[in-house]
Design a protein around this motif. Structure first.
Motif, PDB file in Angstrom:
ATOM      1  N   HIS A 223       8.499  37.167  -3.184  1.00 25.92           N
ATOM      2  CA  HIS A 223       8.255  37.212  -1.705  1.00 25.92           C
ATOM      3  C   HIS A 223       8.004  35.758  -1.252  1.00 25.92           C
ATOM      4  O   HIS A 223       8.877  35.516  -0.534  1.00 25.92           O
ATOM      5  CB  HIS A 223       6.708  37.983  -1.821  1.00 25.92           C
ATOM      6  CG  HIS A 223       6.242  38.044  -0.216  1.00 25.92           C
ATOM      7  ND1 HIS A 223       4.988  37.970   0.111  1.00 25.92           N
ATOM      8  CD2 HIS A 223       6.976  38.074   0.776  1.00 25.92           C
ATOM      9  CE1 HIS A 223       4.741  38.289   1.311  1.00 25.92           C
ATOM     10  NE2 HIS A 223       5.905  38.305   1.698  1.00 25.92           N
ATOM     11  N   GLN A 224       7.010  35.145  -1.468  1.00 24.00           N
ATOM     12  CA  GLN A 224       6.827  33.553  -0.796  1.00 24.00           C
ATOM     13  C   GLN A 224       7.326  32.483  -1.659  1.00 24.00           C
ATOM     14  O   GLN A 224       7.114  32.468  -3.007  1.00 24.00           O
ATOM     15  CB  GLN A 224       5.442  33.687  -0.480  1.00 24.00           C
ATOM     16  CG  GLN A 224       4.716  34.243   0.559  1.00 24.00           C
ATOM     17  CD  GLN A 224       3.508  33.934   0.769  1.00 24.00           C
ATOM     18  OE1 GLN A 224       2.845  33.112   0.559  1.00 24.00           O
ATOM     19  NE2 GLN A 224       2.805  34.827   1.594  1.00 24.00           N
ATOM     20  N   VAL A 225       7.911  31.504  -1.232  1.00 19.68           N
ATOM     21  CA  VAL A 225       7.935  30.263  -1.898  1.00 19.68           C
ATOM     22  C   VAL A 225       7.504  29.029  -1.302  1.00 19.68           C
ATOM     23  O   VAL A 225       7.723  28.911   0.251  1.00 19.68           O
ATOM     24  CB  VAL A 225       9.891  30.106  -1.887  1.00 19.68           C
ATOM     25  CG1 VAL A 225      10.251  28.919  -2.839  1.00 19.68           C
ATOM     26  CG2 VAL A 225      10.439  31.539  -2.530  1.00 19.68           C
ATOM     27  N   LYS A 226       6.849  28.087  -1.879  1.00 16.59           N
ATOM     28  CA  LYS A 226       6.405  26.834  -1.188  1.00 16.59           C
ATOM     29  C   LYS A 226       6.551  25.670  -2.067  1.00 16.59           C
ATOM     30  O   LYS A 226       6.434  26.131  -3.404  1.00 16.59           O
ATOM     31  CB  LYS A 226       4.919  26.894  -0.779  1.00 16.59           C
ATOM     32  CG  LYS A 226       4.803  28.131   0.246  1.00 16.59           C
ATOM     33  CD  LYS A 226       3.129  28.407   0.794  1.00 16.59           C
ATOM     34  CE  LYS A 226       3.252  29.733   1.618  1.00 16.59           C
ATOM     35  NZ  LYS A 226       1.723  30.119   2.011  1.00 16.59           N
ATOM     36  N   VAL A 227       6.506  24.571  -1.811  1.00 18.59           N
ATOM     37  CA  VAL A 227       6.752  23.493  -2.452  1.00 18.59           C
ATOM     38  C   VAL A 227       5.705  22.375  -2.294  1.00 18.59           C
ATOM     39  O   VAL A 227       5.158  22.130  -1.287  1.00 18.59           O
ATOM     40  CB  VAL A 227       8.019  22.792  -2.207  1.00 18.59           C
ATOM     41  CG1 VAL A 227       8.133  21.529  -2.719  1.00 18.59           C
ATOM     42  CG2 VAL A 227       9.258  23.570  -2.261  1.00 18.59           C
ATOM     43  N   ASN A 228       4.985  21.930  -3.482  1.00 16.63           N
ATOM     44  CA  ASN A 228       3.944  20.806  -3.252  1.00 16.63           C
ATOM     45  C   ASN A 228       4.428  19.429  -3.141  1.00 16.63           C
ATOM     46  O   ASN A 228       5.864  19.334  -3.002  1.00 16.63           O
ATOM     47  CB  ASN A 228       2.975  21.102  -4.685  1.00 16.63           C
ATOM     48  CG  ASN A 228       3.640  20.371  -5.798  1.00 16.63           C
ATOM     49  OD1 ASN A 228       4.835  20.107  -5.617  1.00 16.63           O
ATOM     50  ND2 ASN A 228       2.803  20.434  -6.788  1.00 16.63           N
ATOM     51  N   ARG A 229       3.654  18.375  -3.116  1.00 16.08           N
ATOM     52  CA  ARG A 229       3.891  17.174  -2.722  1.00 16.08           C
ATOM     53  C   ARG A 229       4.860  16.492  -3.855  1.00 16.08           C
ATOM     54  O   ARG A 229       5.672  15.649  -3.757  1.00 16.08           O
ATOM     55  CB  ARG A 229       2.858  16.297  -2.729  1.00 16.08           C
ATOM     56  CG  ARG A 229       2.031  16.547  -1.014  1.00 16.08           C
ATOM     57  CD  ARG A 229       0.918  15.587  -1.031  1.00 16.08           C
ATOM     58  NE  ARG A 229       0.374  15.613   0.196  1.00 16.08           N
ATOM     59  CZ  ARG A 229      -0.500  14.792   0.570  1.00 16.08           C
ATOM     60  NH1 ARG A 229      -1.263  13.761  -0.118  1.00 16.08           N
ATOM     61  NH2 ARG A 229      -1.103  14.941   1.966  1.00 16.08           N
ATOM     62  N   GLN A 230       4.882  17.080  -5.133  1.00 17.23           N
ATOM     63  CA  GLN A 230       5.577  16.436  -6.057  1.00 17.23           C
ATOM     64  C   GLN A 230       6.839  17.208  -6.150  1.00 17.23           C
ATOM     65  O   GLN A 230       7.953  17.111  -7.134  1.00 17.23           O
ATOM     66  CB  GLN A 230       4.831  16.589  -7.415  1.00 17.23           C
ATOM     67  CG  GLN A 230       3.838  15.458  -7.665  1.00 17.23           C
ATOM     68  CD  GLN A 230       2.520  15.945  -6.899  1.00 17.23           C
ATOM     69  OE1 GLN A 230       2.228  17.212  -6.650  1.00 17.23           O
ATOM     70  NE2 GLN A 230       2.092  15.045  -5.973  1.00 17.23           N
ATOM     71  N   GLY A 231       7.120  18.269  -5.267  1.00 16.90           N
ATOM     72  CA  GLY A 231       8.333  19.013  -5.338  1.00 16.90           C
ATOM     73  C   GLY A 231       8.404  20.388  -6.239  1.00 16.90           C
ATOM     74  O   GLY A 231       9.553  20.852  -6.241  1.00 16.90           O
TER      75      GLY A 231
END
Length: 373
Positions: A223-231
């Motif tokens: 469903h969802q895809v997100k990226v943190n600050r470290q990639g």
């Protein structure tokens, strides 16, 4: 007989005059309102399918006022308003991009006035992400219809200057969330139109060539895809709404391998600094009710979770449907879709999880974007 005919004629004339006046009133255009937003939160209400009830609200941080239905008020000449099912929203470069999936379009608005700049046609568009001066949107590439014969979906690239679709690439069936890391676009393939054969892969697109490099095996019904600050790439699975639970999986963009799996269910989440704020809502077939959890994690320690809002408020939320965290104030925003057919609620909590205020929203409040952050 003559008198009866005359009376009927007079009634007919009066009735016709009434209709004419009614028509005249209906055709008088509503007054276009002029907004000058600078800092706040846009909330996209999905609305009920086939009813053209998608709407856009704005919570003005400068004045403290909550403005309902700002799209319609700023664009009264657009007959059907925002349209049918607002599915995602992203703010980028002073423009607001809204995927209205059942209306098969992406609305592009001036982020400071909510006025339409352009509508871009895209069949069954779903989710939006942005990077390097481009906007990327997933599309089911077919009309809304359950069944085993649905085609593969696609992702399109929109140039933010011309606001035209410049490139597109095929992915899996019914692609949903997408995010960019390491010059690659990660796209969640759900296969949701065919529950007997869910997709279970994450498409990896090279942004330079705009070609699919590979598909990473993750879990069913992504469903969802997100990226943190470290990639690092965070992906949710909705499970099968029965035996297979919703979950969250982490992908290393350097190797494109899955490196971690959260041992708790996640339906929706927001990444802020080194924290993840999440909620989960799953149907419990044994108890015949939804099980709802609100939990947050340190990204460095996903084995331990802790609550982030007061339990008494959490118990009042019927259908959690959207979440966002202000990067500056750390205020937490949660929405409640209630019964899906009446106005929902937006809750604002401070960083300690104490309720500050709440607002009545449109139907099915779902997706949020910060202006001025």
């Amino acid at each position: 007989m003559h008198n009866i005919d005359k009376t009927a004629y007079i009634v007919f004339i009066l009735f016709g005059f009434g209709l004419l006046n009614a028509c005249r009133k209906d055709t008088i255009p509503a007054t276009e309102e002029t907004f000058h937003f600078s800092k706040g939160l846009y909330l996209l209400n999905e609305g009920n399918m086939s009813m053209n009830k998608a709407s856009l609200d704005f919570y003005d941080f400068t004045t403290g006022t909550y403005e309902r239905d700002v799209y319609k008020r700023a664009n009264p000449s657009i007959v059907l308003g925002l349209g049918d099912v607002g599915n995602d929203i992203q703010l980028y470069g002073g423009k607001l991009y809204i995927a209205v999936n059942a209306s098969n379009k992406i609305e592009v608005l001036d982020a400071f006035t909510a006025r339409r700049i352009k509508a871009i046609d895209l069949i069954n568009c779903r989710n939006i992400t942005t990077a390097n001066g481009k906007v990327y949107v997933s599309s089911y590439n077919a009309s809304i219809a359950m069944g085993p014969n649905s085609p593969n979906g696609k992702v399109v690239e929109i140039d933010t200057l011309s606001l035209n679709i410049s490139r597109e690439v095929a992915v899996g069936r019914q692609p949903e969330g997408l995010a960019v890391s390491n010059n690659k676009l990660y796209v969640a393939n759900s296969g949701g139109y065919n529950p007997d054969a869910y997709e279970r892969t994450l498409s990896v697109i090279d942004l330079s060539s705009f070609k699919e490099l590979k598909r990473i095996e993750v879990a069913i019904n992504l469903h969802q895809v997100k990226v943190n600050r470290q990639g690092r790439v965070y992906v949710t699975s909705r499970g099968d709404y029965d035996n297979k639970h919703a979950g969250l999986f982490i992908i290393d963009p350097n190797t494109d391998h899955m490196v971690e799996e959260l041992n708790k269910p996640v339906s929706n989440f927001w990444l802020d600094d080194n924290k993840m704020y999440a909620y989960a809502m799953e149907w419990d077939s044994n108890q015949q009710k939804n099980t709802i959890l609100f939990h947050s994690f340190l990204l460095t320690d996903l084995n331990n979770d802790f609550p982030y809002i007061d339990s008494d408020v959490a118990s009042r939320i019927t259908i959690p449907y959207g979440i966002a965290v202000d990067a500056n104030t750390k205020h937490i925003y949660l929405t409640d879709a209630k019964n899906y057919v009446s106005p929902g609620t937006l809750y604002e909590f401070n960083a300690a999880g104490k309720l500050l205020r709440s607002f009545e929203t449109g139907d099915i409040p779902a997706h949020m974007a910060f202006l001025g952050n």
